[in-house]
Motif scaffolding. Sequence first.
Motif, short mmCIF file in Angstrom:
data_model
loop_
_atom_site.label_atom_id
_atom_site.label_comp_id
_atom_site.label_asym_id
_atom_site.label_seq_id
_atom_site.Cartn_x
_atom_site.Cartn_y
_atom_site.Cartn_z
N SER A 179 4.72 2.26 -4.81
CA SER A 179 5.33 1.29 -3.89
C SER A 179 6.85 1.44 -3.94
CB SER A 179 4.92 -0.13 -4.25
OG SER A 179 5.29 -0.45 -5.57
N ILE A 224 -0.76 3.17 -6.76
CA ILE A 224 0.01 3.33 -5.53
C ILE A 224 1.49 3.39 -5.88
CG2 ILE A 224 0.66 2.17 -3.37
CD1 ILE A 224 -2.16 0.96 -3.38
N ASP A 249 1.27 -5.34 5.39
CA ASP A 249 0.50 -6.03 4.36
C ASP A 249 1.12 -7.35 3.92
OD1 ASP A 249 -1.39 -3.89 4.17
OD2 ASP A 249 0.19 -2.76 3.17
N LYS A 301 0.82 -1.22 0.00
CA LYS A 301 0.00 0.00 0.00
C LYS A 301 0.85 1.27 0.00
CE LYS A 301 -0.55 0.07 4.99
NZ LYS A 301 -1.46 -0.22 6.07
#
Length: 90
Positions: free
Chosen positions: A38, A36, A70, A11
Amino acid sequence: MKLVIDESRCKGCNLCVLVCPYGIFQEGTALNSRGIVSPVLDRPERCTNCRLQALYGRMLCGVCHMICPDQAISWVEERPFEPHRVEVEF
């Protein structure tokens, strides 16, 4: 062994960037398919798990794996004879 980031789970919190004692993560600059940003691996050959886990048969650091909320960071087996760079530090 080599380190991989599962971008479908990440995330973009960048906790791995903050905690890695070897500085192998950098904040990303490009959006992935989910929109996103990353982190990216910068010189993953510095990771002691990637270099030495097969030799010692146990996890040596794993801070990035433990801190990831995550579970997007893991190690995978490399294919036999897969070329990879090894960096030796003095």
